[in-house]
Design an enzyme around this catalytic site. Structure first.
Site, short mmCIF file in Angstrom:
data_model
loop_
_atom_site.label_atom_id
_atom_site.label_comp_id
_atom_site.label_asym_id
_atom_site.label_seq_id
_atom_site.Cartn_x
_atom_site.Cartn_y
_atom_site.Cartn_z
N TYR A 61 0.96 -1.15 0.15
CA TYR A 61 0.05 -0.22 -0.05
C TYR A 61 0.83 1.31 0.17
O TYR A 61 1.76 1.23 0.75
CB TYR A 61 -0.79 0.05 1.29
N GLU A 117 -3.20 7.56 -4.03
CA GLU A 117 -3.21 6.37 -3.34
C GLU A 117 -3.02 5.03 -4.46
O GLU A 117 -3.84 5.08 -5.28
CB GLU A 117 -4.42 6.21 -2.64
#
Ligand code: GDP
Ligand code: MN
Length: 391
Positions: A109, A199
């Site tokens: 992530y 993101e």
């Protein structure tokens, strides 16, 4: 302003962040052609909506035969997709991204956002990628690594090392280098595009050791859109709440909330205070609506129309402090709105300020049925009573 995944990936591609090859389609007959130009099998079919959680909601499919690419796109296009971020009605899928399938070795992530408590942008990195990062944050917070960025110096290579050398197991040197470059480029994208969020979840290491961004999410700070004219073209109004869109057109500050008390207020501060008072009286606001200091009769009318279009609204609280907006103008706006759109719910009005007597008189002399409260506390109690009656 949110971007679609394919738009964010276009930006990534131009900025040196590797992404899979892909093609956007808007009808399923385009799928047959796309299968021939995109590497596969497998192919990945990805619904383009402004909401995450598509994987679990059925909006991302990995398929192995060309005919499946067609059937999977037929299943998604033009239909609502429900994910945990869309609400129960879902969002209509208008566009699909077809990509080459990537063989995943490890999932990370990576994101960049503003940490408001420190007034600094922050890189967030975790080896627990692919899944809901919110869950990771609760269950194993030690797996979430952060680097704050000093705006004077910008992103520093030692910060990339801080993040990457804490991985367990460690990465091969080639992957370390690629990951460092991705981090530096994510920072560059974030700053140059005035983002509030970049993101990548998951950012993967492929079976052949390459770093690739499989997903991409970018949000642009609305206050910077005046100098991001190119990005403004990427706006997709189909993804917005239709009531918020209508409010935007009339320059009303409107945000939809979960409750059933419609609120019409002038001034953002007063609107927030009104929401607090509604809550304290045991009810829940259905919206935030600031008609602004200098609202015209037309804006008030539009405000009412928007509130009443929301079928959940069971009572309306009008809380106006007449400063620049005079109470008599507001009162006439209320009457004009009532004439155009039959107000089907109880209306509670609290007026104070300039021309308040005249405003009250206009309301009293009308045929409209409503309750006038002497102050804000009483108004909130009255409105809470109305919604508890109707359930
Ligand atoms: P989200 O659920 O809306 O965040 O959508 P993602 O783009 O993150 O896709 C969901 C999941 O699909 C990812 O976490 C991956 O596990 C999987 N996925 C997406 N693209 C590929 C791919 O090219 N190959 C494989 N094997 N899995 C993929
Ligand atoms: Mn994702």
């Amino acid at each position: 302003m949110k971007l679609h995944e394919f738009q964010a990936k276009d930006i990534f591609r131009k900025s040196g962040i590797p992404v899979p090859n892909g093609q956007l389609i808007t009808s399923s007959d385009q799928a047959t052609k796309v299968v021939q130009i995109i590497n596969g099998p497998p192919w990945v079919i990805k619904a383009q909506i402004h909401a995450g959680g598509r994987g679990k909601g059925g909006g991302v499919k990995v398929v192995h035969y060309p005919y499946e690419v067609v059937t999977a796109t037929e299943d998604l296009l033009g239909k609502p997709l429900v994910t945990r971020q869309t609400g129960p009605d879902g969002v209509i899928v208008n566009q699909i991204l077809i990509e080459e399938g990537i063989k995943i070795d490890r999932e990370f992530y990576l994101s960049m956002a503003i940490d408001r408590s420190r007034s600094e942008s922050t890189m967030i990195f975790s080896q627990a990628g692919g899944m809901d990062i919110e869950e990771v944050a609760v269950e194993s917070p030690e797996l979430i690594l952060k680097e704050h960025i000093n705006p004077a110096g910008g992103w520093m290579t030692y910060q990339a090392r801080n993040l990457i050398y804490r991985l367990d197991p460690p990465l091969l040197p080639a992957a370390v280098e690629e990951l460092m470059s991705v981090m530096a480029n994510v920072y560059k994208v974030f700053v140059t595009h005035d983002c509030s969020l970049v993101e990548i979840n998951p950012l993967v290491i492929t079976k052949s050791g390459k770093v690739v961004a499989l997903d991409a999410k970018i949000s642009i700070d609305d206050n910077a859109l005046f100098r991001q004219k190119e990005l403004l073209k990427l706006d997709d109004p189909r993804e917005k709440d239709p009531l918020e869109l209508m409010a935007e057109k009339y320059h009303l500050n409107y945000i939809r909330l979960d409750g059933n008390v419609g609120a019409m207020v002038n001034g953002a501060g007063l609107a927030m205070a009104t929401m607090d008072v509604i809550k304290m009286a045991g009810a829940d606001p259905a919206n935030f609506l600031d008609v602004g200091g200098g609202a015209s009769e037309e804006m008030i009318t539009k405000g009412f129309e928007i509130i009443l279009k929301d079928r959940r609204v069971q009572a309306i609280l009008v809380n106006i402090f007449g400063g620049i907006l005079r109470c008599d103008v507001l009162a006439r706006g209320v009457l004009a709105a009532a004439e155009k759109t039959s107000i089907r719910v109880p209306l509670i009005v609290r007026l104070e300020g300039t021309n308040v007597e005249e405003g009250r008189k206009i309301l009293r002399n009308s045929k409209l049925k409503f309750l006038v409260a002497k102050d804000l506390a009483e108004a909130a109690v009255l409105v809470a009573k109305q919604v508890s009656k109707t359930g």
